[in-house]
Design an enzyme around this catalytic site. Sequence first.
Site, PDB file in Angstrom:
ATOM      1  N   ASP A  95     -32.179  26.927  88.431  1.00  0.00           N
ATOM      2  CA  ASP A  95     -33.071  26.961  87.282  1.00  0.00           C
ATOM      3  C   ASP A  95     -33.954  25.715  87.316  1.00  0.00           C
ATOM      4  OD1 ASP A  95     -33.990  27.477  84.669  1.00  0.00           O
ATOM      5  OD2 ASP A  95     -32.016  28.241  84.091  1.00  0.00           O
TER       6      ASP A  95
ATOM      7  N   GLU B  65     -39.590  32.705  83.665  1.00  0.00           N
ATOM      8  CA  GLU B  65     -39.344  32.991  82.256  1.00  0.00           C
ATOM      9  C   GLU B  65     -40.665  32.845  81.517  1.00  0.00           C
ATOM     10  OE1 GLU B  65     -36.665  31.534  78.466  1.00  0.00           O
ATOM     11  OE2 GLU B  65     -37.682  30.085  79.714  1.00  0.00           O
TER      12      GLU B  65
ATOM     13  N   HIS C 161     -28.380  32.864  77.730  1.00  0.00           N
ATOM     14  CA  HIS C 161     -27.827  31.737  76.965  1.00  0.00           C
ATOM     15  C   HIS C 161     -28.656  31.407  75.724  1.00  0.00           C
ATOM     16  CE1 HIS C 161     -31.011  30.292  79.463  1.00  0.00           C
ATOM     17  NE2 HIS C 161     -31.066  29.178  78.744  1.00  0.00           N
ATOM     18  N   ASP C 162     -29.757  32.116  75.521  1.00  0.00           N
ATOM     19  CA  ASP C 162     -30.602  31.865  74.345  1.00  0.00           C
ATOM     20  C   ASP C 162     -30.523  32.995  73.326  1.00  0.00           C
ATOM     21  OD1 ASP C 162     -31.646  29.496  75.443  1.00  0.00           O
ATOM     22  OD2 ASP C 162     -33.238  30.579  76.483  1.00  0.00           O
TER      23      ASP C 162
ATOM     24  N   ASP D 274     -38.174  27.987  84.324  1.00  0.00           N
ATOM     25  CA  ASP D 274     -38.070  27.925  82.876  1.00  0.00           C
ATOM     26  C   ASP D 274     -39.472  27.902  82.235  1.00  0.00           C
ATOM     27  OD1 ASP D 274     -36.163  27.396  80.653  1.00  0.00           O
ATOM     28  OD2 ASP D 274     -37.311  25.551  80.417  1.00  0.00           O
TER      29      ASP D 274
HETATM   30  C1  GLC Z   1     -35.932  28.118  77.991  1.00  0.00           C
HETATM   31  C2  GLC Z   1     -34.443  27.982  78.132  1.00  0.00           C
HETATM   32  C3  GLC Z   1     -33.898  27.396  76.866  1.00  0.00           C
HETATM   33  C4  GLC Z   1     -34.510  26.035  76.675  1.00  0.00           C
HETATM   34  C5  GLC Z   1     -36.033  26.101  76.710  1.00  0.00           C
HETATM   35  C6  GLC Z   1     -36.631  24.739  76.902  1.00  0.00           C
HETATM   36  O1  GLC Z   1     -36.306  29.017  77.017  1.00  0.00           O
HETATM   37  O2  GLC Z   1     -33.879  29.213  78.448  1.00  0.00           O
HETATM   38  O3  GLC Z   1     -32.491  27.321  76.871  1.00  0.00           O
HETATM   39  O4  GLC Z   1     -34.114  25.492  75.448  1.00  0.00           O
HETATM   40  O5  GLC Z   1     -36.507  26.867  77.785  1.00  0.00           O
HETATM   41  O6  GLC Z   1     -36.380  24.270  78.189  1.00  0.00           O
END
Ligand code: GLC
Length: 550
Positions: free
Chosen positions: A95, A246, A320-321, A195
């Site tokens: 990641d 993402e 995880h979010d 990310d």
């Molecule tokens: C992404 C991650 C999340 C994090 C955010 C900032 O959305 O999945 O867990 O808090 O980015 O890095």
Amino acid sequence: MKFNNMTIYQIYPKSFQDTDGDGVGDLEGIRKRLSYLEKLGVDCLWITPFFLFHQYDNGYDVDDYCAVNPDFGTMEIFENLVKEAKEHKMSIMLDMVFNHTSVFHEWFQKALAGDKYYQDFYYFRKGKEEGPPTNWVSKFGGNAWEYVEKLDLYYLHLFHKNQADLNWHNPNVRNELKKVIEFWIDKGVKGFRFDVINLIGKPKGEFQDDFEGDGRRFYTDGPYVNDFLKELVRDTRLAEMITVGEMSSTSPEACIQYTNPEEGELNMVFSFHHLKVDYPDGAKWKLMEPDIEKLENIFTKWQVKLQDGGGWSAWFWNNHDQPRAISRFGDDETYHNRSGKMLANVVHFLRGTPYIYQGEEIGMTNGDFRNIDDFNDVESTNYYKILQEEGHTSQEALHIIKERSRDNGRTPVQWNGEKNAGFTTGEPWVKVNDNYKDINAENALKNSDSLFYHYQKLIRLRKEYPVISEGTYIPLPLEAKNIFAHRRKEGDTELLAIHNFSKEPTELAFSDEIKELFSDSKPLLSNVERRTFKEKILLEPYESTIFIKE
Ligand code: GLC
């Protein structure tokens, strides 16, 4: 690399498996569970950040991209993990948190000390008379700029104030990040998840206030992001890797651009629109039941548009979010097994690459948090305060946090019925769900009808039937409420997928075209017994059946 027929499994190491009794999962814990993962049959393990960080955002606040956090192990353990995973026929995806670094990163520390070279690694700006440079809102609440008195400057942080946004317009930043990618490829890593990568193309020069929204329209899918990605791919070995971006608040058009192979950017994208169908008017911190019609429309729109534009999606329910999908879209009590299988089928029969999040394969549910001290996540604790400032009582605020908190997806994996669900011999960093005596991997492995074996079958079928991994997606609009249905086609093979999102039995009547097409089909997979194709079917609660015609 061919990724259409792969299934990727996400590991949040902090909650996966602890081996040294400190209550926090570790890399050794992943190694210990490789046989379990091989048995499930997944191809690739995406491990969320275990680099050096300060725990403000559980790893998404990186202090050093090329070092292993001692809480998780050592570089040697990581190298062994890569080797052993390969022996178990799995590769490793890491990641990359490249939109921002932690403020404890050496670059930011040097910037703070007044080094102009490193100040240009970030977005430092003069404030306006009345305060910060713009009115943009941080994704975790509050203004997105933090003032540094010593420098009389503000820096941009779209997330926590300890996560400072990197200035991708600076070629030195881009070159440093390329080195990070190469470093991990040398260690044997085969994939990368980027990310919030569609936020890196921010404006050049001065930023403007947003009087219509929270600022996101000025930086989401910005005009520079595609060139930045192309350069990253061109100057590293990324083209040989599996890559997934993402994408926050994105559009199908932008995602076609990111993933059409001719563009040379990414293999696939995560988008989140399908997980906002229970946000009233897009508001995460208000509650409502999921709007299934909206969900179907989103799936259809994204499937058709990406297919037509030559794009590719990553599909998932959990990460995880997110709160656990089985508690959100299924019934985690009466129809635990059946609604879990229905949700699994939905994702695995879409056109795209499916992702499974740790514990999903055994039907882990939302956490049973009792009071605010049970929560750990920075977003949840921030919003608990904000909700009360907005006029909610502490009980109302707690109720909303319980439904929405990211900690729901971060409770320790339930391995067995022993103390702390077999996750740790110490004190777990976040509360283990009390339902672990029933819902755990050991029980799942003993029961041939379990969700675990259903996922195993889905992963296998994807490899056996090209129609699943590559077939054309054909929408099937239906009158019946709460039913999501579609077809897939590859050569002479055709699938009909029907998923009932309702607790109620629902009658379904097919058009003449479908009757004719599928009259001699048989079920490829179903979560109810003895289903055969008929022109009228009374679907069971949460039924999901896939018919195949070859
Ligand atoms: C992404 C991650 C999340 C994090 C955010 C900032 O959305 O999945 O867990 O808090 O980015 O890095």
